[in-house]
Design a protein around this motif. Sequence first.
Motif, PDB file in Angstrom:
ATOM      1  N   MET A  22       0.824  -1.213   0.000  1.00  0.00           N
ATOM      2  CA  MET A  22       0.000   0.000   0.000  1.00  0.00           C
ATOM      3  C   MET A  22       0.858   1.263   0.000  1.00  0.00           C
ATOM      4  SD  MET A  22      -2.951  -1.056  -0.239  1.00  0.00           S
ATOM      5  CE  MET A  22      -3.946  -2.488   0.016  1.00  0.00           C
ATOM      6  N   ALA A  23       0.287   2.301  -0.581  1.00  0.00           N
ATOM      7  CA  ALA A  23       0.943   3.599  -0.586  1.00  0.00           C
ATOM      8  C   ALA A  23       0.936   4.169   0.836  1.00  0.00           C
ATOM      9  CB  ALA A  23       0.199   4.530  -1.542  1.00  0.00           C
ATOM     10  N   ALA A  24       1.766   5.167   1.039  1.00  0.00           N
ATOM     11  CA  ALA A  24       1.818   5.824   2.358  1.00  0.00           C
ATOM     12  C   ALA A  24       0.584   6.718   2.521  1.00  0.00           C
ATOM     13  CB  ALA A  24       3.086   6.658   2.444  1.00  0.00           C
ATOM     14  N   PRO A  25       0.212   7.039   3.781  1.00  0.00           N
ATOM     15  CA  PRO A  25      -0.910   7.950   3.984  1.00  0.00           C
ATOM     16  C   PRO A  25      -0.654   9.247   3.207  1.00  0.00           C
ATOM     17  CG  PRO A  25      -0.096   7.066   6.070  1.00  0.00           C
ATOM     18  CD  PRO A  25       0.837   6.607   4.992  1.00  0.00           C
ATOM     19  N   PRO A  26      -1.660   9.956   2.735  1.00  0.00           N
ATOM     20  CA  PRO A  26      -3.089   9.701   2.877  1.00  0.00           C
ATOM     21  C   PRO A  26      -3.640   8.756   1.802  1.00  0.00           C
ATOM     22  CG  PRO A  26      -2.767  11.763   1.728  1.00  0.00           C
ATOM     23  CD  PRO A  26      -1.386  11.210   2.030  1.00  0.00           C
ATOM     24  N   HIS A  27      -2.781   8.166   0.964  1.00  0.00           N
ATOM     25  CA  HIS A  27      -3.265   7.301  -0.119  1.00  0.00           C
ATOM     26  C   HIS A  27      -3.187   5.830   0.267  1.00  0.00           C
ATOM     27  CE1 HIS A  27      -3.113  10.869  -2.590  1.00  0.00           C
ATOM     28  NE2 HIS A  27      -1.870  11.053  -2.221  1.00  0.00           N
ATOM     29  N   ASP A  28      -3.227   5.533   1.558  1.00  0.00           N
ATOM     30  CA  ASP A  28      -2.909   4.176   2.001  1.00  0.00           C
ATOM     31  C   ASP A  28      -3.987   3.131   1.714  1.00  0.00           C
ATOM     32  OD1 ASP A  28      -4.534   5.345   3.847  1.00  0.00           O
ATOM     33  OD2 ASP A  28      -3.205   5.037   5.563  1.00  0.00           O
ATOM     34  N   SER A  29      -5.049   3.550   1.033  1.00  0.00           N
ATOM     35  CA  SER A  29      -6.015   2.532   0.616  1.00  0.00           C
ATOM     36  C   SER A  29      -5.752   2.121  -0.833  1.00  0.00           C
ATOM     37  CB  SER A  29      -7.442   3.060   0.755  1.00  0.00           C
ATOM     38  OG  SER A  29      -7.603   4.168  -0.107  1.00  0.00           O
ATOM     39  N   GLU A  30      -4.741   2.724  -1.466  1.00  0.00           N
ATOM     40  CA  GLU A  30      -4.444   2.424  -2.861  1.00  0.00           C
ATOM     41  C   GLU A  30      -3.140   1.642  -2.974  1.00  0.00           C
ATOM     42  OE1 GLU A  30      -4.187   6.256  -4.732  1.00  0.00           O
ATOM     43  OE2 GLU A  30      -6.003   6.931  -3.711  1.00  0.00           O
ATOM     44  N   SER A  31      -3.058   0.830  -4.008  1.00  0.00           N
ATOM     45  CA  SER A  31      -1.804   0.147  -4.300  1.00  0.00           C
ATOM     46  C   SER A  31      -0.808   1.169  -4.835  1.00  0.00           C
ATOM     47  CB  SER A  31      -2.024  -0.950  -5.340  1.00  0.00           C
ATOM     48  OG  SER A  31      -0.784  -1.523  -5.689  1.00  0.00           O
ATOM     49  N   ILE A  32       0.470   0.894  -4.656  1.00  0.00           N
ATOM     50  CA  ILE A  32       1.480   1.831  -5.159  1.00  0.00           C
ATOM     51  C   ILE A  32       1.766   1.605  -6.643  1.00  0.00           C
ATOM     52  CG2 ILE A  32       2.562   2.109  -2.910  1.00  0.00           C
ATOM     53  CD1 ILE A  32       4.796   0.240  -3.846  1.00  0.00           C
ATOM     54  N   TYR A  33       1.209   0.541  -7.231  1.00  0.00           N
ATOM     55  CA  TYR A  33       1.490   0.260  -8.640  1.00  0.00           C
ATOM     56  C   TYR A  33       0.380   0.801  -9.538  1.00  0.00           C
ATOM     57  CZ  TYR A  33       4.831  -2.689  -6.300  1.00  0.00           C
ATOM     58  OH  TYR A  33       5.826  -3.134  -5.470  1.00  0.00           O
ATOM     59  N   ALA A  34       0.747   1.093 -10.781  1.00  0.00           N
ATOM     60  CA  ALA A  34      -0.165   1.794 -11.696  1.00  0.00           C
ATOM     61  C   ALA A  34      -1.399   0.975 -12.044  1.00  0.00           C
ATOM     62  CB  ALA A  34       0.587   2.170 -12.970  1.00  0.00           C
TER      63      ALA A  34
END
Length: 199
Positions: free
Chosen positions: A94-106
């Motif tokens: 997971m991405a770091a907060p605040p995007h932590d509900s999204e995967s870090i990959y495209a």
Amino acid sequence: MSSDSAPMNLTHHFLIAMPGLEDENFARSVVYLCEHSERGALGLVINKPSDINLKKLFDKVDLPLRRDDLTDSPVFQGGPVQTERGFVLHEPIMAAPPHDSESIYASTMTIPGGLEMTTSKDVLEALSTGAGPRKVLVSLGYSAWGEGQLESELAENSWLTVEADAAVIFDTPIEQRYDRALLLLGLQSWMLSPDAGHA
């Protein structure tokens, strides 16, 4: 099935081929279903290694592979569709907060049940630097069923289904995955008749 019953959803389940299923793509296969809806199903075969390993695959896409734990891992034959395209099944990153509900990959499909499947090259680039997900299964190609197709194969006794266990995918030797998946149902392969049952 009555029209008001909920549609079958086998996302994050294994399909385990019955002995009578003789299609060479799927005989004795275990398929991990990444997605299943009324429109159809998509999954990856997790127990049919190809003849190339990850080191060779990374060489082909001009990336180094700085993960000693993965060098000799086989690339799997995920299914007969788009066999020139890579699919990476992995634990969630997971991405770091605040995007932590999204995967870090495209280009990542988040699978309810705790895994992700990524088709974009950035996950390979992360692995090539020595980073990326710790547990991965890389396949070329995938398995797909059109609307109602998987349901009819289930009705014909082509497959057994059971909720998936990531340990079977990532921690079980390839040649044991079929039997380990059956054990999730309390079954062993000798108990299965190659003849479809018709009561």
